[in-house]
Write a protein that holds these residues in place. Structure first.
Motif, PDB file in Angstrom:
ATOM      1  N   ARG A 302       0.816  -1.182  -0.152  1.00  0.00           N
ATOM      2  CA  ARG A 302      -0.085   0.124   0.094  1.00  0.00           C
ATOM      3  C   ARG A 302       0.975   1.242  -0.010  1.00  0.00           C
ATOM      4  NH1 ARG A 302      -4.899   0.182   1.708  1.00  0.00           N
ATOM      5  NH2 ARG A 302      -5.100  -1.820   0.783  1.00  0.00           N
ATOM      6  N   TYR A 303       2.028   1.017   0.718  1.00  0.00           N
ATOM      7  CA  TYR A 303       2.892   2.250   0.759  1.00  0.00           C
ATOM      8  C   TYR A 303       3.344   2.819  -0.644  1.00  0.00           C
ATOM      9  CZ  TYR A 303       2.770   1.533   5.717  1.00  0.00           C
ATOM     10  OH  TYR A 303       2.477   1.129   7.091  1.00  0.00           O
ATOM     11  N   TRP A 306       0.899   4.838  -2.574  1.00  0.00           N
ATOM     12  CA  TRP A 306       0.827   6.153  -2.323  1.00  0.00           C
ATOM     13  C   TRP A 306       2.067   6.678  -2.898  1.00  0.00           C
ATOM     14  CZ3 TRP A 306      -0.201   4.469   3.396  1.00  0.00           C
ATOM     15  CH2 TRP A 306      -1.582   4.289   3.261  1.00  0.00           C
ATOM     16  N   PRO A 340      -6.454   3.002  -5.734  1.00  0.00           N
ATOM     17  CA  PRO A 340      -5.874   4.076  -4.876  1.00  0.00           C
ATOM     18  C   PRO A 340      -6.139   3.746  -3.476  1.00  0.00           C
ATOM     19  CG  PRO A 340      -6.772   5.153  -6.596  1.00  0.00           C
ATOM     20  CD  PRO A 340      -7.222   3.838  -6.745  1.00  0.00           C
ATOM     21  N   ASN A 342      -8.121   5.499  -1.439  1.00  0.00           N
ATOM     22  CA  ASN A 342      -8.241   6.596  -0.905  1.00  0.00           C
ATOM     23  C   ASN A 342      -9.136   7.284  -1.662  1.00  0.00           C
ATOM     24  OD1 ASN A 342      -7.471   9.458  -0.534  1.00  0.00           O
ATOM     25  ND2 ASN A 342      -6.320   8.647   1.098  1.00  0.00           N
ATOM     26  N   ILE A 345      -7.605  10.937  -3.338  1.00  0.00           N
ATOM     27  CA  ILE A 345      -6.601  10.448  -4.333  1.00  0.00           C
ATOM     28  C   ILE A 345      -7.297  10.068  -5.603  1.00  0.00           C
ATOM     29  CG2 ILE A 345      -4.611   8.814  -5.026  1.00  0.00           C
ATOM     30  CD1 ILE A 345      -3.668   8.795  -2.285  1.00  0.00           C
TER      31      ILE A 345
END
Length: 438
Positions: A302-303, A306, A340, A342, A345
């Protein structure tokens, strides 16, 4: 030929139903929003009956459009619709954009109908919402049953009947082994959801709505439905859902008891919002990471999603990637696609930075509607305000760890639309009373 006959029959029924009162038309729309009922496919896409029925509410929308569209929260959605429409020009998947725009319009139409009925016959509106809650409880029962009996879940959800409740494309994806926590034995979404997190959110926000209606009607049946829906969250297996189901009511209880300054309350509220978003992110990261380790050695974490989003934003902050752009471009960086997870985003990716700003504006103005209702001296309106505040807290916070979108998926968005329209109507009544006293 069958599609043509169904369309002709639907058109005839549409004009017949238009002769009914708003109460019965709204009842039909809200009740059918639960099972959705996927009866036809257009261009290979599943089109639920629930997507078409809000057209029955257009007469009230056309009559009340000037007043309702002027509401700050609704203006934010209008802005989002406009920028989304413009972004279709540079989008690879225009059908995605058209779908998003259509659901935003549907959200506004439903919220307006609730607003109008809330101003003219609030008790009738409560009864309509109660009917919707009863059908949601039927879905909740299947969540509990499926969690207790995984074999029953597999046999029912993977059966041909599910194409009418989930859509043929979703069912085919499950049969083809598409990635989803549906196959996790400690999770259950019931007959309507393949994703337990979405099911938990729907049950949770519905329980909050039921609590608000109970406080207004003082109906023991509504209270029982609120309890059932709240307990159902714990059977979905969603970790974030369980934490939200506990923490959000506790925080609202704190707000109802507090006697401190606005600065203290605001600081605590902001800290709580950050905590909820952190829970959503951490829970989502943990779940995704666990799945990725089991699924593929080359998938991104997940990092890294982003990190990719940050670099993509620097490349085109104003216009974004267009609808379908994330899906196409991200696949070039890894052999395993991830969305995403999010809300803001994803809004940027689809339509650019202005879309994210419109989304943020909607979040803040919707919370403003709830806070205004909370300040109402009328206990009924105050409790409805707390109910909306809980729903928004769950929906928005969970959206920062999942792909629900700004207004949620097609089930969740109806709950938000109902409570937003209801509280807007209550706030208008409060303003009228204040003017009358003056």
């Amino acid at each position: 030929m069958i599609e043509v006959l169904l369309a002709a029959l639907g058109l005839i029924l549409f004009f017949i139903f238009l002769t009914l009162s708003l109460k019965f038309r709204l009842l039909l729309v809200l009740v059918c929003s639960v099972p959705q009922l996927y009866l036809v496919q257009l261009g290979g896409a599943d089109v639920p009956l629930a997507f078409l029925l809000p057209a029955l509410l257009l007469p009230e929308f056309l009559k009340n459009a000037n007043r309702f569209l002027a509401k700050p929260a609704i203006l934010s959605l209008i802005g989002l619709i406009c920028i989304s429409t413009i972004s279709l020009a540079w989008s690879e998947e225009k059908s995605m954009g058209i779908r998003d725009i259509a659901y935003l319009i549907e959200f506004i139409v439903i919220a307006n109908a609730v607003y109008v009925l809330g101003l003219t016959n609030k008790w009738a509106l409560y009864k309509v919402i109660n009917a919707m809650l009863f059908v949601i409880c039927l879905q909740a029962v299947t969540v509990i049953l499926f969690r207790l009996n995984e074999t029953l879940e597999l046999s029912i959800v993977l059966s041909p009947v599910s194409k009418y409740l989930m859509g043929m494309n979703t069912l085919q994806g499950l049969l083809d082994g598409a990635r989803n926590n549906f196959y996790d034995p400690v999770k259950a979404g019931g007959v309507l959801f393949v994703n337990a997190n979405a099911a938990a959110c729907y049950a949770g926000v519905s329980s909050f709505m039921a609590w608000g209606i109970y406080k207004a009607l003082n109906s023991k049946l509504t209270l029982l439905m609120a309890i059932l829906l709240w307990v159902t969250v714990f059977f979905t297996g969603s970790k974030a859902g369980v934490l939200f189901a506990v923490l959000i009511p506790v925080f609202i209880f704190y707000l109802k008891l507090q006697r401190q300054t606005k600065i203290v309350v605001g600081s605590v509220g902001a800290s709580f919002a950050i905590a909820l978003i952190a829970i959503s992110l951490i829970s989502s990261v943990a779940e995704q990471s666990g799945f990725l380790q089991e699924s593929t050695n080359t998938a991104e974490t997940r990092y890294e999603i982003w990190n990719y989003a940050f670099n993509a934003f620097l490349n085109n902050p104003l216009m974004g990637q267009g609808f379908g752009g994330w899906e196409i471009d991200y696949s070039k960086h890894t052999d395993y696609f991830l969305p995403p997870h999010n809300t803001l985003i994803y809004l940027w990716s689809k339509s650019g930075i202005i879309a994210s700003l419109m989304g943020l504006s909607f979040i803040l103005t919707s919370i403003g509607v709830a806070l205004r209702a909370v300040k109402n001296i009328n206990p009924e309106e105050k409790n409805l305000g707390f109910s909306l505040l809980m729903i928004l807290a769950w929906q928005f916070a969970h959206g920062f760890g999942e792909n629900f979108g700004l207004i949620g998926e097609q089930h969740q968005m109806v709950v938000m639309a109902v409570m937003l329209g209801l509280c807007m109507a209550g706030n208008i009544s409060m303003a009228r009373e204040s003017k009358g006293q003056q």
